[in-house]
Design a protein around this motif. Structure first.
Motif, mmCIF file in Angstrom:
data_model
loop_
_atom_site.group_PDB
_atom_site.id
_atom_site.type_symbol
_atom_site.label_atom_id
_atom_site.label_comp_id
_atom_site.label_asym_id
_atom_site.label_seq_id
_atom_site.Cartn_x
_atom_site.Cartn_y
_atom_site.Cartn_z
ATOM 1 N N MET A 34 0.859 -1.181 0.000
ATOM 2 C CA MET A 34 0.000 0.000 0.000
ATOM 3 C C MET A 34 0.896 1.231 0.000
ATOM 4 O O MET A 34 2.036 1.179 0.486
ATOM 5 N N ARG A 71 -0.085 0.983 8.583
ATOM 6 C CA ARG A 71 -1.245 0.268 8.059
ATOM 7 C C ARG A 71 -1.817 -0.640 9.126
ATOM 8 O O ARG A 71 -1.124 -1.040 10.073
ATOM 9 N N ASN A 73 -3.676 -4.116 8.930
ATOM 10 C CA ASN A 73 -4.089 -5.191 8.022
ATOM 11 C C ASN A 73 -5.476 -5.733 8.375
ATOM 12 O O ASN A 73 -6.226 -6.140 7.490
ATOM 13 N N SER A 77 -6.551 -0.972 6.004
ATOM 14 C CA SER A 77 -6.394 0.478 5.968
ATOM 15 C C SER A 77 -4.932 0.880 5.992
ATOM 16 O O SER A 77 -4.078 0.151 6.511
ATOM 17 N N VAL A 78 -4.676 2.060 5.446
ATOM 18 C CA VAL A 78 -3.347 2.658 5.476
ATOM 19 C C VAL A 78 -3.494 4.110 5.870
ATOM 20 O O VAL A 78 -4.516 4.745 5.559
ATOM 21 N N CYS A 95 -4.317 7.347 -2.472
ATOM 22 C CA CYS A 95 -4.029 6.053 -1.876
ATOM 23 C C CYS A 95 -3.886 5.032 -3.001
ATOM 24 O O CYS A 95 -4.628 5.079 -3.993
ATOM 25 N N ALA A 97 -3.000 0.714 -3.778
ATOM 26 C CA ALA A 97 -2.830 -0.626 -3.211
ATOM 27 C C ALA A 97 -2.777 -1.664 -4.317
ATOM 28 O O ALA A 97 -3.385 -1.489 -5.382
#
Length: 121
Positions: A34, A71, A73, A77-78, A95, A97
């Protein structure tokens, strides 16, 4: 499919802080790397910071020591904590990923819609 939604942008004074968040949603099998990118007006989109699934991070030289990527996991989310912000940090932050949806084994690159960060001098 997988979608990314950013939040947390806004207008702050130079020297201030902001925290960006990005949450992935959809039918997700796994999310791998990410990252946060940014694009200033009239410029190309550049990598700001990235984090692997295991938590290894890397940063653009221009933000080292000021920005922190992290992040969660479990939450897919980051985050990007931005401190000591400068006018040159003004940009739309995206963002990014690499993810695999449940329906397929195909590795996809996914982008959020972007969030505007404006730093006033």
């Amino acid at each position: 499919q997988v979608q990314l939604m950013e939040s947390g942008g806004g207008l702050v004074q130079a020297g201030g802080s902001l925290r960006l968040s990005c949450a992935a949603s959809g039918s997700i099998f796994s999310i791998y790397n990410m990252a946060w990118y940014r694009q200033a007006p009239g410029k190309q989109r550049d990598l700001v910071a990235g984090v692997t699934k295991e938590g290894t991070t890397h940063y653009a030289d221009s933000v080292k020591g000021r920005f922190t990527i992290s992040r969660d996991n479990a939450e897919n989310s980051v985050y990007l904590q931005m401190n000591n912000l400068k006018p040159e940090d003004t940009a739309v932050y995206y963002c990014n990923a690499w993810a695999t949806p449940r329906q397929t084994s195909t590795l996809l690159e996914v982008w959020g819609q972007g969030t505007l960060v404006t730093i006033a001098s």
